[in-house]
Design an enzyme around this catalytic site. Structure first.
Site, PDB file in Angstrom:
ATOM      1  N   LYS A   1      -9.995  13.170   7.843  1.00 16.52           N
ATOM      2  CA  LYS A   1      -9.491  12.807   9.177  1.00 16.52           C
ATOM      3  C   LYS A   1      -9.505  14.035  10.080  1.00 16.52           C
ATOM      4  O   LYS A   1      -9.273  15.153   9.594  1.00 16.52           O
ATOM      5  CB  LYS A   1      -8.038  12.307   9.057  1.00 16.52           C
ATOM      6  CG  LYS A   1      -7.886  10.904   8.526  1.00 16.52           C
ATOM      7  CD  LYS A   1      -6.436  10.478   8.535  1.00 16.52           C
ATOM      8  CE  LYS A   1      -6.228   9.131   7.868  1.00 16.52           C
ATOM      9  NZ  LYS A   1      -6.844   8.004   8.595  1.00 16.52           N
TER      10      LYS A   1
ATOM     11  N   ASP B   1      -2.501  10.275   3.201  1.00 15.65           N
ATOM     12  CA  ASP B   1      -3.891   9.894   3.435  1.00 15.65           C
ATOM     13  C   ASP B   1      -4.560  10.963   4.298  1.00 15.65           C
ATOM     14  O   ASP B   1      -4.458  10.952   5.526  1.00 15.65           O
ATOM     15  CB  ASP B   1      -3.945   8.519   4.126  1.00 15.65           C
ATOM     16  CG  ASP B   1      -5.382   8.069   4.394  1.00 15.65           C
ATOM     17  OD1 ASP B   1      -6.310   8.697   3.839  1.00 15.65           O
ATOM     18  OD2 ASP B   1      -5.569   7.095   5.152  1.00 15.65           O
TER      19      ASP B   1
ATOM     20  N   GLU C   1      -9.486   3.826   2.242  1.00 15.31           N
ATOM     21  CA  GLU C   1      -9.032   3.887   0.846  1.00 15.31           C
ATOM     22  C   GLU C   1      -7.996   2.829   0.509  1.00 15.31           C
ATOM     23  O   GLU C   1      -7.885   2.404  -0.635  1.00 15.31           O
ATOM     24  CB  GLU C   1      -8.473   5.281   0.536  1.00 15.31           C
ATOM     25  CG  GLU C   1      -7.004   5.532   0.935  1.00 15.31           C
ATOM     26  CD  GLU C   1      -6.722   5.354   2.422  1.00 15.31           C
ATOM     27  OE1 GLU C   1      -7.647   5.528   3.233  1.00 15.31           O
ATOM     28  OE2 GLU C   1      -5.575   5.015   2.780  1.00 15.31           O
TER      29      GLU C   1
ATOM     30  N   ARG D   1      -7.791  -0.308   1.131  1.00 15.03           N
ATOM     31  CA  ARG D   1      -8.364  -1.558   0.608  1.00 15.03           C
ATOM     32  C   ARG D   1      -8.844  -1.384  -0.834  1.00 15.03           C
ATOM     33  O   ARG D   1      -8.853  -2.334  -1.607  1.00 15.03           O
ATOM     34  CB  ARG D   1      -9.481  -2.065   1.535  1.00 15.03           C
ATOM     35  CG  ARG D   1     -10.637  -1.137   1.700  1.00 15.03           C
ATOM     36  CD  ARG D   1     -11.512  -1.470   2.907  1.00 15.03           C
ATOM     37  NE  ARG D   1     -10.928  -1.017   4.169  1.00 15.03           N
ATOM     38  CZ  ARG D   1     -11.500  -1.189   5.360  1.00 15.03           C
ATOM     39  NH1 ARG D   1     -12.656  -1.831   5.469  1.00 15.03           N
ATOM     40  NH2 ARG D   1     -10.912  -0.748   6.444  1.00 15.03           N
TER      41      ARG D   1
ATOM     42  N   ASP E   1       1.567   6.463   5.437  1.00 12.70           N
ATOM     43  CA  ASP E   1       0.618   5.518   4.852  1.00 12.70           C
ATOM     44  C   ASP E   1       1.183   4.835   3.598  1.00 12.70           C
ATOM     45  O   ASP E   1       0.520   4.011   2.981  1.00 12.70           O
ATOM     46  CB  ASP E   1      -0.708   6.235   4.557  1.00 12.70           C
ATOM     47  CG  ASP E   1      -1.910   5.331   4.781  1.00 12.70           C
ATOM     48  OD1 ASP E   1      -1.755   4.314   5.487  1.00 12.70           O
ATOM     49  OD2 ASP E   1      -2.982   5.635   4.228  1.00 12.70           O
TER      50      ASP E   1
ATOM     51  N   LYS F   1       0.868  -1.188   0.000  1.00 11.40           N
ATOM     52  CA  LYS F   1       0.000   0.000   0.000  1.00 11.40           C
ATOM     53  C   LYS F   1       0.905   1.239   0.000  1.00 11.40           C
ATOM     54  O   LYS F   1       1.683   1.438   0.925  1.00 11.40           O
ATOM     55  CB  LYS F   1      -0.905  -0.003   1.240  1.00 11.40           C
ATOM     56  CG  LYS F   1      -1.678   1.319   1.452  1.00 11.40           C
ATOM     57  CD  LYS F   1      -2.625   1.271   2.665  1.00 11.40           C
ATOM     58  CE  LYS F   1      -3.201   2.647   2.981  1.00 11.40           C
ATOM     59  NZ  LYS F   1      -4.085   2.679   4.158  1.00 11.40           N
TER      60      LYS F   1
HETATM   61  N1  BES Z   1      -4.180   4.743   6.829  1.00  9.90           N
HETATM   62  C1  BES Z   1      -5.284   4.499   7.656  1.00  9.90           C
HETATM   63  C2  BES Z   1      -4.979   3.530   8.789  1.00  9.90           C
HETATM   64  C3  BES Z   1      -3.993   4.006   9.828  1.00  9.90           C
HETATM   65  C4  BES Z   1      -4.458   4.672  10.941  1.00  9.90           C
HETATM   66  C5  BES Z   1      -2.665   3.746   9.694  1.00  9.90           C
HETATM   67  C6  BES Z   1      -3.568   5.106  11.903  1.00  9.90           C
HETATM   68  C7  BES Z   1      -1.780   4.167  10.667  1.00  9.90           C
HETATM   69  C8  BES Z   1      -2.228   4.837  11.763  1.00  9.90           C
HETATM   70  C9  BES Z   1      -6.437   3.920   6.858  1.00  9.90           C
HETATM   71  O1  BES Z   1      -6.521   4.312   5.547  1.00  9.90           O
HETATM   72  C10 BES Z   1      -7.684   4.356   7.546  1.00  9.90           C
HETATM   73  O2  BES Z   1      -7.902   5.533   7.640  1.00  9.90           O
HETATM   74  N2  BES Z   1      -8.474   3.409   8.017  1.00  9.90           N
HETATM   75  C11 BES Z   1      -9.662   3.689   8.710  1.00  9.90           C
HETATM   76  C12 BES Z   1     -10.700   2.691   8.287  1.00  9.90           C
HETATM   77  C13 BES Z   1     -12.093   3.014   8.712  1.00  9.90           C
HETATM   78  C14 BES Z   1     -12.583   4.264   8.002  1.00  9.90           C
HETATM   79  C15 BES Z   1     -12.977   1.849   8.391  1.00  9.90           C
HETATM   80  C16 BES Z   1      -9.395   3.607  10.203  1.00  9.90           C
HETATM   81  O3  BES Z   1      -8.563   2.795  10.611  1.00  9.90           O
HETATM   82  O4  BES Z   1      -9.980   4.367  10.959  1.00  9.90           O
HETATM   83 ZN    ZN Z   2      -4.688   4.866   4.633  1.00  8.63          ZN
HETATM   84 ZN    ZN Z   3      -7.560   6.191   5.289  1.00  8.33          ZN
END
Ligand code: BES
Ligand code: ZN
Ligand code: ZN
Length: 465
Positions: free
Chosen positions: A241, A234, A313, A315, A252, A229
């Site tokens: 966020k 992000d 995103e 996935r 990310d 990835k």
């Molecule tokens: N890149 C993030 C996951 C992440 C969070 C990595 C904190 C490192 C530290 C990912 O794209 C994300 O935002 N995932 C969401 C998924 C949710 C919206 C279902 C998450 O983990 O909150």
């Molecule tokens: Zn991400």
């Molecule tokens: Zn994300």
């Protein structure tokens, strides 16, 4: 800093490892005791007039040695010694090299006046250089590749965006004799990678799919696919966020960076395996052209996806890259690395990589690789009940689960939907959301990218029969 094997050399200071028992037998026991040193793990004590740096270990394990050497090297870099020596043997050399190279890592690219260290020479003293040479060279290659990965993770999103990431991958390919193919948005459209393209649509940078190939001189024992990835930033997209969670999101791309580090190791160790790296380099931004919650995307595989959260995103990028990779290369193993979910940190803590997949045997091989490499892993089990949470009322699958529990697993199950039947037992998903980045030092990790995945995967790949 130079690090080298030597037979016998006089250094300014010498490191000695002591546990509670060997401390009591030490010639300078009284002096060390007076200084308050009791050989606690990760404690250190200088005996300047004797040229000794005592390092406390609980016992003589690789993990303990690597950890205390990491503490020692940081202190030594701020002291006034020019050279330091360690007594090495086949048992401790890997831990000492990792402690020095990984624990002593600094990222100074954005410092206008980086601190200069007086420490120049690290001598690894041993009776017979030939006996430890192979282990030394291997440890240096893996530690250097880990720091290479850290450097790219730490680079800002302004300096590393999808096109410049592709340029960097091309440079690595050229230097290390890898084949390199890069697909831009025009080709991604032809490939029908609508899910991946949607994520990058609001970015001013073109999304890139990077494919690197390493082929050995001899016949390959196995073919391996690595998928990374590569979200160079992000922001969360329209499901933006919160401000505090956006800081550090340059990391990310850590899955992609780890995959590049792995390619470096494989080519420099000249392993007898064929390895393909597929990286989805994309930036998730906001804007008038952004993809939206409520959109339905047709992925490359034809499976339709309801977007319910644009921050899920990773996935969406991975499902298209995994589909592409499976069609292009028939491989024995498929491993994807991704900073995929915050939920993985909730489940396992911030130090541990989450492993998901169907093959118990493969997962077991990675527990062994974890022990051998010192990287921490934990398994998160798939189950059919959680799969139901990804049901969509309008499309084949939703990009987020309908309940907030088991988020790392539901993300893994989403990816599973894009793994072809014949590959189910060949695939593992590694969630490195917690382990890839740290703001406080631990073990041989310092502030920033950790290089998670590189040592783990190197250990697995080296042992392929
Ligand atoms: N890149 C993030 C996951 C992440 C969070 C990595 C904190 C490192 C530290 C990912 O794209 C994300 O935002 N995932 C969401 C998924 C949710 C919206 C279902 C998450 O983990 O909150
Ligand atoms: Zn991400
Ligand atoms: Zn994300």
């Amino acid at each position: 800093m130079n690090i080298d094997l030597v037979n016998d050399i006089k250094s300014d200071i010498k490191v000695e490892f002591l546990d509670k028992k060997t401390l009591k037998e030490h010639k300078r026991y009284k002096k060390l005791k007076k200084a308050g040193f009791s050989a606690e793990q990760d404690s250190i004590c200088f005996l300047h007039e004797k040229g000794i740096l005592a390092c406390g270990i609980e016992d003589n394990t690789t993990d303990n040695i690597r950890s205390v050497v990491s503490v020692a090297i940081k202190t030594l870099k701020n002291a006034n010694y020019k050279s330091v020596s360690f007594d090495v043997n086949n048992k401790n050399i890997k831990a000492i090299v990792e402690g020095v190279v990984l624990g002593g890592y600094e990222f100074n690219r954005y410092k206008s006046k980086p601190k200069k260290s007086k420490l120049k020479d690290i001598y690894l003293a041993c009776g017979n250089i030939n006996e430890v040479k192979e282990k030394f060279n291997e440890a240096i290659i893996i530690a250097d590749a880990t720091n290479f990965t850290r450097d790219i993770v730490n680079t800002t999103p302004e300096d590393l965006n999808p096109p410049s990431f592709a340029t960097l991958a091309r440079k690595l390919a050229k230097e290390n004799g890898l084949a390199c193919e890069i697909l831009g948005e025009r080709q991604l459209k032809i490939e029908k990678m609508e899910a991946m393209l949607a994520v990058g649509r609001a970015s001013r940078h073109d999304s890139k799919l990077i494919h690197l190939t390493y082929k050995p001189k001899k016949k390959a024992k196995k073919v391996i696919t690595l998928v990374g990835k590569g979200l160079t930033y992000d922001s969360g997209g329209l499901s933006l966020k919160p401000a505090a969670s956006m800081v550090t999101m340059k990391m990310d791309k850590a899955g992609a960076c780890a995959v590049l580090g792995m390619m470096k190791v494989v080519s420099e160790l000249k392993l007898d395996i064929e390895v393909h790296a597929f990286i989805g380099a994309v930036e998730n931004m906001i804007g008038g052209d952004a993809y939206k919650p409520d959109d339905v995307l047709v992925s490359r595989s034809g499976t339709t996806i309801e977007v319910r959260n644009t921050d899920a995103e990773g996935r969406l990028v991975l499902c298209d890259v995994l589909d592409f990779a499976q069609e292009k290369v028939k491989s024995d193993y498929i491993f994807d690395f991704a900073t995929l979910t915050g939920a993985c940190m909730v489940a396992l803590g911030q130090y541990t990589t989450g492993i998901m997949g169907h093959s118990g045997k493969l997962k077991h091989d990675f527990y062994q690789a974890s022990v051998n490499s010192g990287e921490l892993v934990g398994s998160l089990p798939f189950n059919g009940h959680l799969k139901k949470l990804l049901k969509s009322g309008i499309a084949d699958i939703s990009n987020t689960a309908s309940k907030p529990f088991g988020g790392a697993i539901t993300a893994g199950l989403f990816l599973d939907r894009f793994i072809k039947e014949e590959n189910k037992n060949r695939w593992l998903h590694f969630d490195i959301a917690g382990s890839a980045y740290t703001e406080t030092p631990w073990d041989c990790n310092v502030y920033g990218g950790t290089g998670a995945g590189v040592r783990l995967m190197s250990s697995f790949l080296k042992n392929i029969k």
